[in-house]
Design an enzyme around this catalytic site. Structure first.
Site, PDB file in Angstrom:
ATOM      1  N   TYR A  10     -11.138  -2.008  49.950  1.00  0.00           N
ATOM      2  CA  TYR A  10     -10.995  -3.285  49.222  1.00  0.00           C
ATOM      3  C   TYR A  10     -11.427  -4.471  50.089  1.00  0.00           C
ATOM      4  CZ  TYR A  10      -8.582  -7.122  46.807  1.00  0.00           C
ATOM      5  OH  TYR A  10      -8.276  -8.304  46.167  1.00  0.00           O
TER       6      TYR A  10
ATOM      7  N   THR B 289      -0.802  -6.185  39.744  1.00  0.00           N
ATOM      8  CA  THR B 289       0.173  -6.104  40.846  1.00  0.00           C
ATOM      9  C   THR B 289       1.581  -5.832  40.322  1.00  0.00           C
ATOM     10  OG1 THR B 289       0.422  -8.515  40.844  1.00  0.00           O
ATOM     11  CG2 THR B 289      -1.123  -7.580  42.441  1.00  0.00           C
TER      12      THR B 289
END
Ligand SMILES: NC(=O)c1ccc[n+]([C@@H]2O[C@H](COP(=O)([O-])OP(=O)(O)OC[C@H]3O[C@@H](n4cnc5c(N)ncnc54)[C@H](O)[C@@H]3O)[C@@H](O)[C@H]2O)c1
Length: 249
Positions: free
Chosen positions: A153, A191
């Site tokens: 990422y 998230t």
């Protein structure tokens, strides 16, 4: 007159999460908004229309050159041109490097970074031709901190920051600006559904920020609105950390 009246924005990953908040704000600013997402963007289009602007949802996997070309064509057919690109779609699996397969690495790079290549290839030529364009690519403040468990990422987000710097230099004389916005840990769909709460990450990150609360999608929309406006015409090649002061560069 609204700041973005007469402009068309394409926001990737706007069916949910932070991208939806960007789409809503750009619509409130007066822009037509194209929602490009693998998920159904109808709900976001409802928010765009409720704000008094026109919206279009197109199914698009941003890691696919063909899908991006089709989305750009649909946007142009409906609105004539795309003046603003907000490339927000991204994935952020948490995985230590020792457990990471090359397929997982490639998947993150494809969705987060290759997508910027496809999108800019499709949308920049018209912006250059009309001598007005705004590109904002969402990176992450994790690039500056280099935390573990996210090497794929962070590599992808660092790649985007480098891409923005170089591309800005190529199109600066043609009325097109290219910038990046780096959020902190934001409470979004992804998230909230991920392991972030369980791992105590919201609290950990908030305590590292100068402003010690968890970032919300609404904390980011002002920066997107500004960087895509006429007022930001002399700002390019930058990465703006909108992260409650976690990074203090
Ligand atoms: N949430 C955070 O804490 C945080 C922090 C820093 C940066 N970011 C970045 O912000 C962006 C949005 O994050 P979020 O938390 O809103 O994510 P999210 O998971 O809540 O939403 C992401 C959206 O992107 C779409 N999407 C996923 N893969 C796609 C693909 N291949 N093609 C098109 N659309 C796709 C999803 O369907 C979804 O609608 C990402 O680029 C992320 O890396 C997020």
């Amino acid at each position: 007159m609204a700041t973005h009246e007469g402009r068309t924005a394409l926001v990737t990953g706007a069916a949910a999460g932070i991208g939806r908040a960007y789409a809503k704000r750009l619509a409130e600013d007066g822009a037509n908004v194209v929602v490009a997402d693998i998920a159904d963007g109808a709900e976001t289009v409802g928010l765009i229309e409720a704000a008094g602007s026109a919206g279009l949802a197109v199914e698009c996997d941003v890691s696919s050159a063909e899908a991006v070309a089709a989305a750009a064509a649909a946007a142009k057919e409906r609105f004539g041109t795309v003046d603003i690109l907000v490339h927000n779609a991204g994935i952020y699996p948490i995985c230590e490097f020792k457990d990471m397969t090359f397929e997982e690495w490639r998947q993150v790079l494809a969705v987060n970074l290759d997508s910027a290549f496809h999108l800019c290839h499709e949308l920049l030529p018209a912006m250059r031709e009309q001598a007005w364009g705004r590109v904002v690519i969402i990176s992450s403040n994790t690039f500056h901190a280099g935390i573990g468990g996210m090497s794929h990422y962070i590599a992808s987000k660092g790649g985007l920051i480098g891409f923005v710097r170089s591309l800005a230099a190529e199109v600066g004389e043609e009325g097109v600006t290219v910038n990046s916005v780096a959020p902190s840990l934001v409470r979004s769909k992804g998230t909230t559904e991920g392991p972030h709460e369980e791992l105590g990450l919201f609290e950990f990150v908030a305590q590292g920020q100068a402003i010690k609360r968890t970032e919300q999608p609404e904390d980011l929309v002002g920066a997107i609105s500004f960087l895509t406006s006429d007022d930001a015409a002399f700002i390019t090649g930058q990465t703006l950390c909108v992260d409650g002061g976690w990074v203090r560069a």
